[in-house]
Design a protein around this motif. Structure first.
Motif, PDB file in Angstrom:
ATOM      1  N   LYS A  80       0.843  -1.196   0.000  1.00 33.37           N
ATOM      2  CA  LYS A  80       0.000   0.000   0.000  1.00 33.37           C
ATOM      3  C   LYS A  80       0.879   1.247   0.000  1.00 33.37           C
ATOM      4  O   LYS A  80       1.670   1.462   0.921  1.00 33.37           O
ATOM      5  N   SER A  81       0.725   2.054  -1.029  1.00 30.39           N
ATOM      6  CA  SER A  81       1.541   3.262  -1.142  1.00 30.39           C
ATOM      7  C   SER A  81       0.735   4.365  -1.808  1.00 30.39           C
ATOM      8  O   SER A  81      -0.256   4.111  -2.498  1.00 30.39           O
ATOM      9  N   ARG A  82       1.156   5.600  -1.580  1.00 28.22           N
ATOM     10  CA  ARG A  82       0.517   6.736  -2.245  1.00 28.22           C
ATOM     11  C   ARG A  82       1.529   7.841  -2.448  1.00 28.22           C
ATOM     12  O   ARG A  82       2.534   7.935  -1.735  1.00 28.22           O
ATOM     13  N   LEU A  83       1.245   8.661  -3.420  1.00 27.86           N
ATOM     14  CA  LEU A  83       2.119   9.753  -3.803  1.00 27.86           C
ATOM     15  C   LEU A  83       1.305  11.035  -3.778  1.00 27.86           C
ATOM     16  O   LEU A  83       0.314  11.169  -4.498  1.00 27.86           O
ATOM     17  N   VAL A  84       1.708  11.954  -2.897  1.00 31.04           N
ATOM     18  CA  VAL A  84       0.997  13.225  -2.747  1.00 31.04           C
ATOM     19  C   VAL A  84       1.834  14.319  -3.381  1.00 31.04           C
ATOM     20  O   VAL A  84       3.014  14.490  -3.038  1.00 31.04           O
ATOM     21  N   ARG A  85       1.213  15.048  -4.317  1.00 25.77           N
ATOM     22  CA  ARG A  85       1.897  16.153  -4.987  1.00 25.77           C
ATOM     23  C   ARG A  85       1.192  17.465  -4.679  1.00 25.77           C
ATOM     24  O   ARG A  85      -0.002  17.617  -4.944  1.00 25.77           O
ATOM     25  N   LYS A  86       1.945  18.390  -4.092  1.00 25.19           N
ATOM     26  CA  LYS A  86       1.386  19.689  -3.736  1.00 25.19           C
ATOM     27  C   LYS A  86       1.282  20.562  -4.972  1.00 25.19           C
ATOM     28  O   LYS A  86       2.248  20.705  -5.737  1.00 25.19           O
TER      29      LYS A  86
END
Length: 375
Positions: free
Chosen positions: A54-60
């Protein structure tokens, strides 16, 4: 009043004054030799490319509506296109994949390991953040390499209001709190519902040890399934104490009380205690397709150890000197005189196999299910 403490509180003081009540920061709580052994950003990115992780990538974004949150697995080229600022990679359950990171758990033995959710690890370059938010769990934020600036609320946020129209739960309004910059080895404790926001000042790694309590609906549902599977004759409501007042469409106050008793009497039985130990020690991450190698029964002088990621829990049963014990998803009963077995495993220090001399079948089960390792 400053968040920063001179040292970690004692277990008694922690639960009396901080658990669910106040956040704090302890400088240099984690020794450098431990932080240097923790998972790094390259290994983290490799895990984020795996299907079962389980992974996620948050881009501001430049504007709040431009923020993005994508879920793995990710292709390798995604990371080469990210740039050098304003993103965060977060990966769950690292305690199941990286033994050296799982060793962090032994430093938090003043907390109930049976409430452990996981160790989540995040990497972000300068400017990386997931925004101001709250969590529903207790979390210890361990700073690895790099530095991050955090703002932490003085008290829980009662009426949480998040920004609409974006794929992240970011608080709409600001919150009163204290700002603090953490560097390698520093630890922040944040209770549930306390607002917090972290921003990387340089490429940095944060290791989040989270302790999460289950919802009532989840527990009732899981206990119901357990009764169906393990109770030979689950209780059934038979209309005890009904009177003519119940016909045809009414339930009296007394009948409501009877229903409550019918539903809760089972909690006084050993079925509930056995389920409770099993429920809180079960592994969060399992790979059903993984075939584990057979392990030979060790000699009595061989050393064994329980890995930190394997939960263990015991509770007294109604019978005198009887205990329900669960180690991961392996459950059994022990007499009080056999509790040194549990103490040996719970210490997470090496111990001799001879302690199982009267329980060879149990030892074999724990070894074959990889609840114990031979060292």
């Amino acid at each position: 009043m400053s968040l920063i403490l001179e040292q970690l509180p004692s277990a008694e003081e922690f639960f009396k004054s901080y658990w669910n009540k106040k956040a704090f920061v302890v400088r240099g709580m984690i020794p450098k030799d431990i932080t240097e052994a923790l998972i790094d950003e390259d290994h983290l990115a490799g895990l984020a490319m795996e299907e079962d992780v389980k992974s996620r990538l948050v881009r501001k974004g430049r504007n709040i509506e431009d923020w993005r949150c994508d879920y793995g697995p990710f292709e390798e080229e995604v990371f080469s296109e990210l740039g050098e600022e304003d993103w965060s990679l977060l990966v769950q359950n690292i305690d199941q994949y990286h033994p050296e990171t799982a060793d962090l758990l032994t430093l938090f033995n003043f907390c109930p390991r049976w409430l452990l959710d996981d160790i989540m690890v995040s990497f972000s370059p300068k400017g990386g953040t997931v925004g101001a938010h709250t969590d529903s769990y207790h979390v210890f934020l361990i700073q690895g390499k790099g530095a991050r600036r955090w703002k932490v609320a003085h008290e829980p946020i009662k009426n949480e209001d998040c920004i609409e129209g974006i794929p992240l739960e970011i608080l709409k309004e600001g919150f009163d709190g204290e700002e603090v910059t953490v560097t390698e080895g520093d630890v922040i404790y944040i209770p549930p519902k306390f607002g917090h926001e972290g921003v990387s000042l340089e490429p940095s790694l944060t290791y989040s040890v989270g302790f999460l309590g289950p919802s009532l609906s989840e527990m009732l549902n899981e206990f119901g399934h357990y009764l169906e599977e393990h109770h030979e004759n689950p209780p059934r409501y038979l209309g005890q104490n009904l009177t003519e007042d119940a016909a045809p469409f009414q339930i009296s106050t007394q009948q409501i009380s009877d229903f409550k008793s019918f539903m809760t009497d089972i909690f006084e039985e050993d079925y509930f205690t056995k389920w409770l130990t099993q429920y809180f020690s079960r592994p969060i991450h399992t790979d059903e397709e993984e075939t584990l190698p057979e392990i030979e029964v060790p000699d009595q002088d061989d050393l064994l150890v329980k890995p930190p990621e394997v939960k263990i829990l015991l509770a007294p049963l109604k019978s005198a000197n009887k205990y329900s014990v669960s180690v991961g998803d392996c459950s059994f009963e022990l007499d009080q005189e056999d509790l040194p077995l549990v103490s040996a495993m719970a210490s997470e220090e090496p111990f001799k196999a001879e302690i199982f001399k009267d329980h060879p079948a149990l030892l074999n089960t724990l070894l074959q299910q990889h609840k114990l390792d031979i060292i």
